[in-house]
Scaffold this motif. Structure first.
Motif, PDB file in Angstrom:
ATOM      1  N   ILE A 112       0.946  -1.023   0.068  1.00  0.00           N
ATOM      2  CA  ILE A 112      -0.011  -0.105   0.091  1.00  0.00           C
ATOM      3  C   ILE A 112       0.832   1.230   0.087  1.00  0.00           C
ATOM      4  O   ILE A 112       1.930   1.247   0.480  1.00  0.00           O
ATOM      5  CB  ILE A 112      -0.893   0.064   1.074  1.00  0.00           C
ATOM      6  CG1 ILE A 112      -2.152   1.190   1.119  1.00  0.00           C
ATOM      7  CG2 ILE A 112      -0.341  -0.059   2.448  1.00  0.00           C
ATOM      8  CD1 ILE A 112      -3.245   0.934   2.117  1.00  0.00           C
ATOM      9  N   GLU A 113       0.298   2.277  -0.702  1.00  0.00           N
ATOM     10  CA  GLU A 113       1.482   3.332  -0.974  1.00  0.00           C
ATOM     11  C   GLU A 113       0.674   4.594  -0.048  1.00  0.00           C
ATOM     12  O   GLU A 113      -0.404   4.734   0.217  1.00  0.00           O
ATOM     13  CB  GLU A 113       1.233   3.768  -2.305  1.00  0.00           C
ATOM     14  CG  GLU A 113       2.317   2.963  -3.133  1.00  0.00           C
ATOM     15  CD  GLU A 113       2.568   3.477  -4.453  1.00  0.00           C
ATOM     16  OE1 GLU A 113       2.373   4.795  -4.768  1.00  0.00           O
ATOM     17  OE2 GLU A 113       2.692   2.717  -5.604  1.00  0.00           O
ATOM     18  N   LEU A 114       1.562   5.321   0.756  1.00  0.00           N
ATOM     19  CA  LEU A 114       1.311   6.592   1.148  1.00  0.00           C
ATOM     20  C   LEU A 114       1.015   7.623   0.378  1.00  0.00           C
ATOM     21  O   LEU A 114       1.864   7.888  -0.502  1.00  0.00           O
ATOM     22  CB  LEU A 114       2.448   6.796   2.304  1.00  0.00           C
ATOM     23  CG  LEU A 114       2.255   7.714   3.489  1.00  0.00           C
ATOM     24  CD1 LEU A 114       1.212   7.144   4.502  1.00  0.00           C
ATOM     25  CD2 LEU A 114       3.379   8.096   4.221  1.00  0.00           C
ATOM     26  N   SER A 115      -0.020   8.355   0.548  1.00  0.00           N
ATOM     27  CA  SER A 115      -0.461   9.548  -0.316  1.00  0.00           C
ATOM     28  C   SER A 115       0.577  10.730   0.299  1.00  0.00           C
ATOM     29  O   SER A 115       0.908  10.919   1.492  1.00  0.00           O
ATOM     30  CB  SER A 115      -1.673   9.972  -0.287  1.00  0.00           C
ATOM     31  OG  SER A 115      -2.066  11.287  -0.660  1.00  0.00           O
ATOM     32  N   VAL A 116       1.128  11.488  -0.754  1.00  0.00           N
ATOM     33  CA  VAL A 116       2.193  12.560  -0.480  1.00  0.00           C
ATOM     34  C   VAL A 116       1.356  14.058  -0.803  1.00  0.00           C
ATOM     35  O   VAL A 116       0.826  13.974  -1.641  1.00  0.00           O
ATOM     36  CB  VAL A 116       3.251  12.422  -1.261  1.00  0.00           C
ATOM     37  CG1 VAL A 116       4.317  13.674  -1.127  1.00  0.00           C
ATOM     38  CG2 VAL A 116       4.246  11.223  -1.082  1.00  0.00           C
ATOM     39  N   SER A 117       1.419  14.774   0.126  1.00  0.00           N
ATOM     40  CA  SER A 117       0.482  16.049   0.242  1.00  0.00           C
ATOM     41  C   SER A 117       1.255  16.819  -0.636  1.00  0.00           C
ATOM     42  O   SER A 117       2.579  16.967  -0.776  1.00  0.00           O
ATOM     43  CB  SER A 117       0.345  16.655   1.563  1.00  0.00           C
ATOM     44  OG  SER A 117      -0.364  16.030   2.317  1.00  0.00           O
ATOM     45  N   MET A 118       0.794  17.895  -1.033  1.00  0.00           N
ATOM     46  CA  MET A 118       1.337  19.357  -1.661  1.00  0.00           C
ATOM     47  C   MET A 118       1.418  20.233  -0.658  1.00  0.00           C
ATOM     48  O   MET A 118       0.408  20.530   0.154  1.00  0.00           O
ATOM     49  CB  MET A 118       0.493  19.508  -3.017  1.00  0.00           C
ATOM     50  CG  MET A 118       1.336  20.397  -3.750  1.00  0.00           C
ATOM     51  SD  MET A 118      -0.128  20.705  -5.435  1.00  0.00           S
ATOM     52  CE  MET A 118       0.829  19.223  -6.506  1.00  0.00           C
ATOM     53  N   THR A 119       2.387  21.127  -0.741  1.00  0.00           N
ATOM     54  CA  THR A 119       2.605  22.271   0.289  1.00  0.00           C
ATOM     55  C   THR A 119       3.297  23.375  -0.508  1.00  0.00           C
ATOM     56  O   THR A 119       4.233  23.266  -1.288  1.00  0.00           O
ATOM     57  CB  THR A 119       3.166  21.935   1.476  1.00  0.00           C
ATOM     58  OG1 THR A 119       2.877  23.136   2.493  1.00  0.00           O
ATOM     59  CG2 THR A 119       4.574  21.447   1.275  1.00  0.00           C
TER      60      THR A 119
ATOM     61  N   ASN B 262       8.730  13.640   0.764  1.00  0.00           N
ATOM     62  CA  ASN B 262       7.949  14.115   2.018  1.00  0.00           C
ATOM     63  C   ASN B 262       6.586  14.969   1.714  1.00  0.00           C
ATOM     64  O   ASN B 262       5.616  14.775   2.105  1.00  0.00           O
ATOM     65  CB  ASN B 262       8.785  14.907   2.911  1.00  0.00           C
ATOM     66  CG  ASN B 262      10.217  14.272   3.341  1.00  0.00           C
ATOM     67  OD1 ASN B 262      11.159  14.032   2.732  1.00  0.00           O
ATOM     68  ND2 ASN B 262       9.984  13.427   4.409  1.00  0.00           N
ATOM     69  N   TYR B 263       6.904  15.645   0.654  1.00  0.00           N
ATOM     70  CA  TYR B 263       5.769  16.727   0.110  1.00  0.00           C
ATOM     71  C   TYR B 263       6.192  16.904  -1.307  1.00  0.00           C
ATOM     72  O   TYR B 263       7.340  16.682  -1.746  1.00  0.00           O
ATOM     73  CB  TYR B 263       5.955  17.976   0.843  1.00  0.00           C
ATOM     74  CG  TYR B 263       5.191  17.750   2.239  1.00  0.00           C
ATOM     75  CD1 TYR B 263       3.811  18.112   2.519  1.00  0.00           C
ATOM     76  CD2 TYR B 263       6.103  17.857   3.203  1.00  0.00           C
ATOM     77  CE1 TYR B 263       3.124  18.143   3.743  1.00  0.00           C
ATOM     78  CE2 TYR B 263       5.728  17.805   4.735  1.00  0.00           C
ATOM     79  CZ  TYR B 263       4.152  17.980   4.819  1.00  0.00           C
ATOM     80  OH  TYR B 263       3.694  17.945   6.234  1.00  0.00           O
ATOM     81  N   TYR B 264       5.279  17.217  -2.111  1.00  0.00           N
ATOM     82  CA  TYR B 264       5.613  18.120  -3.137  1.00  0.00           C
ATOM     83  C   TYR B 264       5.456  19.433  -2.949  1.00  0.00           C
ATOM     84  O   TYR B 264       4.451  20.071  -2.445  1.00  0.00           O
ATOM     85  CB  TYR B 264       4.161  17.861  -4.264  1.00  0.00           C
ATOM     86  CG  TYR B 264       3.935  16.333  -4.707  1.00  0.00           C
ATOM     87  CD1 TYR B 264       4.941  15.713  -5.711  1.00  0.00           C
ATOM     88  CD2 TYR B 264       2.831  15.443  -3.898  1.00  0.00           C
ATOM     89  CE1 TYR B 264       4.663  14.494  -6.146  1.00  0.00           C
ATOM     90  CE2 TYR B 264       3.000  14.034  -4.497  1.00  0.00           C
ATOM     91  CZ  TYR B 264       3.802  13.668  -5.533  1.00  0.00           C
ATOM     92  OH  TYR B 264       3.498  12.330  -5.858  1.00  0.00           O
ATOM     93  N   PHE B 265       6.885  20.078  -3.083  1.00  0.00           N
ATOM     94  CA  PHE B 265       6.841  21.407  -2.563  1.00  0.00           C
ATOM     95  C   PHE B 265       6.332  22.405  -3.862  1.00  0.00           C
ATOM     96  O   PHE B 265       7.220  22.091  -4.681  1.00  0.00           O
ATOM     97  CB  PHE B 265       8.259  21.720  -2.113  1.00  0.00           C
ATOM     98  CG  PHE B 265       8.605  21.163  -0.838  1.00  0.00           C
ATOM     99  CD1 PHE B 265       8.146  21.410   0.383  1.00  0.00           C
ATOM    100  CD2 PHE B 265       9.270  19.913  -0.804  1.00  0.00           C
ATOM    101  CE1 PHE B 265       8.306  20.704   1.534  1.00  0.00           C
ATOM    102  CE2 PHE B 265       9.623  19.127   0.302  1.00  0.00           C
ATOM    103  CZ  PHE B 265       8.963  19.834   1.585  1.00  0.00           C
ATOM    104  N   VAL B 266       5.332  23.260  -3.651  1.00  0.00           N
ATOM    105  CA  VAL B 266       5.399  23.921  -4.884  1.00  0.00           C
ATOM    106  C   VAL B 266       5.116  25.601  -4.514  1.00  0.00           C
ATOM    107  O   VAL B 266       5.154  25.764  -3.233  1.00  0.00           O
ATOM    108  CB  VAL B 266       4.100  23.468  -5.514  1.00  0.00           C
ATOM    109  CG1 VAL B 266       3.917  22.023  -6.184  1.00  0.00           C
ATOM    110  CG2 VAL B 266       2.608  23.620  -4.468  1.00  0.00           C
TER     111      VAL B 266
END
Lengths: 202, 202
Positions: free
Chosen positions: B30-37, B50-54
């Motif tokens: 199972i894969e962990l969902s990565v947040s955008m920040t 860790n994050y999608y840094f945008v």
């Protein structure tokens, strides 16, 4: 106290529901429901273990007081799931598993909708044909009739909560075991007791 | 093809949802969902892991095209769950687990009601107090405020499908793992494909 849950394991004949139930009770802390019948015991069958063997009079009385979760008459003999015995185990916090055909499961859905209904499917019709043929007791025509019947039965699957394909028996048992474990984590009334405890603590 | 399922692991801070998710992805496929920040990366944090840094501009554009399952602004920074990335994994048959606070989970319940919602509870309020106190970063008053907040959050539990009490961490992970396994046996549209196959076979 946490109440027990009733797991109804059902499906067409030849899908392997009996084997799954046997392996499940070996593996988990869950009890098999014992049916009541008016059929005479066969050699080796033990009263209260294989069946509750009772007279027709006693059985009909139990029907009249609505003492069954379901019952049916097959080839002149009655078979039924005694309500009080199952409910008492659930009250005591024990899980109960019940192996039953599809007609029976649909009746239990009426009499005990809180049950968890699991449909056991054969991996394919050709595999089911092989399993039935392997028993060697039925003619080609009988087998085709049976498979047609199975197809009709499968259409009741939407009355069930879960469906487990029994290709590999151990994998199938593991799936049913996961269902038993998961169902105890369902959000239910028990949770509200815990929340009340939190409130008292704070 | 079997589609993946989205598991939303949520609950009050200190309940241990982060640890449960980490152990779950070690244990299961199972894969962990990565947040955008829009927050700046901290030392050691890796983009896309860790994050999608945008940039804020990119984030706001994504909001405008309804590209988030949920998002929120916390202390001036945006955080969100990118819809397309998650849905693509599910389409590919991968399960995804998403760790999120209660407000976020309720938003996902709106945007993706097919998700499986799991509430992680501490075993007791006194245990939660101990865990928060152990971190040593908050005053007595802050902690009491936090516990009061937790009690309010717990009242949202009826929006969830499952509830797992995190007393022993391994037991809690096993319960979530059982939920993942059991949910794949739920009667759903996939079953009808199998039934169609049966019909063709006979």
């Amino acid at each position: 106290m946490r109440k027990g849950l009733l797991f109804v394991v059902s499906g067409p004949s030849g899908a392997g529901k009996g084997t799954i139930c046997k392996k499940l009770i070996d593996k988990m802390d869950i009890e098999l429901s014992v049916s009541m019948t008016t059929r005479k015991p066969r050699p080796g069958e033990v009263d209260t273990k294989n069946y509750y063997f009772v007279s027709e009079e006693a059985f009909v009385e139990t029907i009249q007081v609505e003492g069954f979760l379901e019952y049916a008459k097959v080839y002149g003999n009655y078979y039924g799931t005694p309500k009080e015995i199952v409910l008492k185990k659930l009250e005591e916090g024990k899980d109960v598993v019940l192996e039953i055909d599809i007609q029976g499961a649909l009746k239990i859905r009426e009499s005990y909708p809180k049950g968890v209904f699991i449909f056991i499917l054969p991996p394919s019709m050709s595999e089911l044909r092989k399993r039935i043929t392997g028993r060697g007791s039925e003619s080609e025509d009988d087998i085709n009739l049976r498979l047609g019947e199975t197809l009709k039965e499968v259409s009741y699957i939407d009355k069930y909560d879960y469906c487990v394909v029994n290709g590999d028996i151990n994998e199938a048992v593991n799936r049913v075991a996961a269902i038993v474990k998961a169902e105890h984590s369902r959000v239910s009334e028990d949770i509200y007791d815990l929340i009340e405890k939190y409130k008292e603590e704070i």
